[in-house]
Design an enzyme around this catalytic site. Structure first.
Site, short mmCIF file in Angstrom:
data_model
loop_
_atom_site.label_atom_id
_atom_site.label_comp_id
_atom_site.label_asym_id
_atom_site.label_seq_id
_atom_site.Cartn_x
_atom_site.Cartn_y
_atom_site.Cartn_z
N ASN A 7 -4.54 5.90 2.48
CA ASN A 7 -3.57 7.03 2.09
C ASN A 7 -3.33 6.88 0.14
O ASN A 7 -2.78 6.47 0.00
CB ASN A 7 -2.70 7.06 2.54
CG ASN A 7 -1.50 8.03 2.57
OD1 ASN A 7 -2.63 9.05 1.94
ND2 ASN A 7 -0.44 8.49 3.36
N LYS A 9 -2.34 9.93 -0.96
CA LYS A 9 -1.61 10.28 -1.19
C LYS A 9 -1.99 10.93 -2.05
O LYS A 9 -2.88 11.77 -2.14
CB LYS A 9 0.19 9.41 -1.57
CG LYS A 9 -0.13 8.22 -1.12
CD LYS A 9 1.00 7.93 -1.03
CE LYS A 9 1.57 6.42 0.53
NZ LYS A 9 3.34 5.75 0.47
N HIS A 93 3.66 12.51 7.67
CA HIS A 93 4.13 11.25 7.27
C HIS A 93 5.79 11.12 6.01
O HIS A 93 6.21 11.87 6.73
CB HIS A 93 2.96 11.06 5.48
CG HIS A 93 3.30 9.95 4.93
ND1 HIS A 93 3.80 9.94 4.30
CD2 HIS A 93 2.30 8.40 5.11
CE1 HIS A 93 3.99 7.75 3.17
NE2 HIS A 93 2.55 7.71 4.32
N GLU A 95 6.35 10.86 3.73
CA GLU A 95 6.56 11.63 2.59
C GLU A 95 6.78 12.77 2.72
O GLU A 95 7.46 13.91 1.66
CB GLU A 95 5.57 11.25 1.40
CG GLU A 95 6.26 9.99 0.70
CD GLU A 95 4.77 8.76 0.58
OE1 GLU A 95 3.80 9.38 -0.32
OE2 GLU A 95 4.56 7.78 -0.21
N GLU A 163 5.89 3.02 9.91
CA GLU A 163 5.88 2.80 8.70
C GLU A 163 6.97 2.92 8.51
O GLU A 163 7.97 3.73 8.21
CB GLU A 163 5.26 3.91 7.33
CG GLU A 163 3.35 3.99 7.69
CD GLU A 163 2.41 4.67 6.21
OE1 GLU A 163 2.27 3.66 5.51
OE2 GLU A 163 3.41 5.20 6.08
N GLY A 169 5.85 1.04 -0.92
CA GLY A 169 5.94 1.28 -1.39
C GLY A 169 6.73 0.00 -2.47
O GLY A 169 7.54 0.32 -3.92
N SER A 209 3.45 -1.57 2.04
CA SER A 209 3.19 -3.03 1.15
C SER A 209 2.08 -3.49 1.98
O SER A 209 2.79 -4.72 2.12
CB SER A 209 4.77 -3.06 0.86
OG SER A 209 5.38 -2.99 0.21
P1 13P Z 1 2.44 1.43 0.29
O1 13P Z 1 1.35 0.77 0.69
O2 13P Z 1 2.09 1.72 -1.22
O3 13P Z 1 3.51 0.90 0.23
O4 13P Z 1 2.00 2.90 0.94
C1 13P Z 1 2.69 3.07 2.30
C2 13P Z 1 2.77 4.12 2.72
O5 13P Z 1 2.99 5.59 2.72
C3 13P Z 1 1.08 4.76 3.62
O6 13P Z 1 0.86 5.67 4.12
#
Ligand code: 13P
Length: 249
Positions: A7, A9, A93, A95, A163, A169, A209
């Site tokens: 991902n 983003k 997701h 976010e 997740e 993050g 992470s």
């Molecule tokens: P990170 O791997 O940067 O923690 O992000 C996870 C994520 O949101 C993947 O969709």
């Protein structure tokens, strides 16, 4: 078969950089034995990569809309995605939930994308882990609403990505033991929704992470069938991450 989702983003900022990242992932994908990769770049860049797809490497979207056409300014249509040879998408997701997506909206998106024959990676996860186990109700509700009335025949196209928002993050993932506990809980809930046998066939992924140096342990001890990777999927270390997972027997 395991699945690793990249991902990206809203990264990187230029197509040129995106092409560089893609080519590294593409190179390693040719040698894979037990793993498939779905790269989800920003939607604007995605059609640039579809020609390079093969059995072990697909292009996906990070979000999709629940209508296929019409007066919906700025939305991404699943039929248009299919027409561009993009056959997978992330839905729900955290976010996007943070921007206001509800379980009900996510349900509509899952339904429409599955009906259009897309592979759907449904994201779930609690924002906060309390001591009384209320977070389990959050996960249960996310699954129950998002997957209500899903046709059993579409389930072969569904994957669930757990997740925990607090691990996204961050510096450390959830412990592999705790991930294992959550995969059991998620399977149990899927068993209530469908049947135990069908639940067993739905892959559970972990995200939050994940890096090259912890991916193997998460897959081996976490009881998951794959990973959803954010930051690390934009770096050169992603190649090591993929190799480490593919090497697991
Ligand atoms: P990170 O791997 O940067 O923690 O992000 C996870 C994520 O949101 C993947 O969709």
């Amino acid at each position: 078969m395991r699945t690793i989702i990249a991902n990206w983003k809203m990264n990187p900022e230029t197509l040129q950089e995106a092409k560089q990242i893609w080519s590294g992932t593409k190179r390693v994908s040719a040698q894979l034995k037990r793993t498939q990769i779905i790269v989800c770049p920003p939607a604007l860049f995605a059609p640039n990569f579809t020609k390079g797809q093969h059995k072990k490497l697909q292009v996906g979207l990070q979000d999709i809309f629940h209508e296929t056409k019409g007066s919906y300014t700025g939305q991404l249509s699943p039929t248009m995605a299919r027409d561009m040879d993009i056959n997978a998408t992330i839905v729900g997701h955290s976010e996007r939930r943070k921007l206001g997506e509800t379980n009900e909206l996510i349900h509509k998106k899952v339904m429409t994308a599955l009906n259009q024959g897309m592979t759907v990676v449904l994201c779930i996860g609690e924002t906060y882990r309390d001591n009384d186990g209320a977070y389990l109700n959050v996960i249960r509700e996310q699954l129950m609403i998002a997957l209500a009335n899903i046709q059993r025949s579409s389930l072969s196209k569904l994957q669930v990505a757990y997740e925990p928002v607090w691990a996204i993050g961050a510096t450390e993932p959830m412990t592999a033991t705790d991930i294992h506990g959550m995969t059991i809980f998620i399977k149990k809930t899927l068993g209530e929704l469908f049947s135990k046998d069908l639940a067993r066939t739905i892959p559970i992924l972990y995200g939050g992470s994940v890096f090259a140096d912890n991916a193997r342990e998460i897959v081996e001890k976490g009881g998951v069938q794959g990973l959803l990777v954010g930051r690390e999927s934009l770096t050169i270390s992603f190649i090591d991450l993929i190799k480490a997972v593919d090497a697991i027997k």
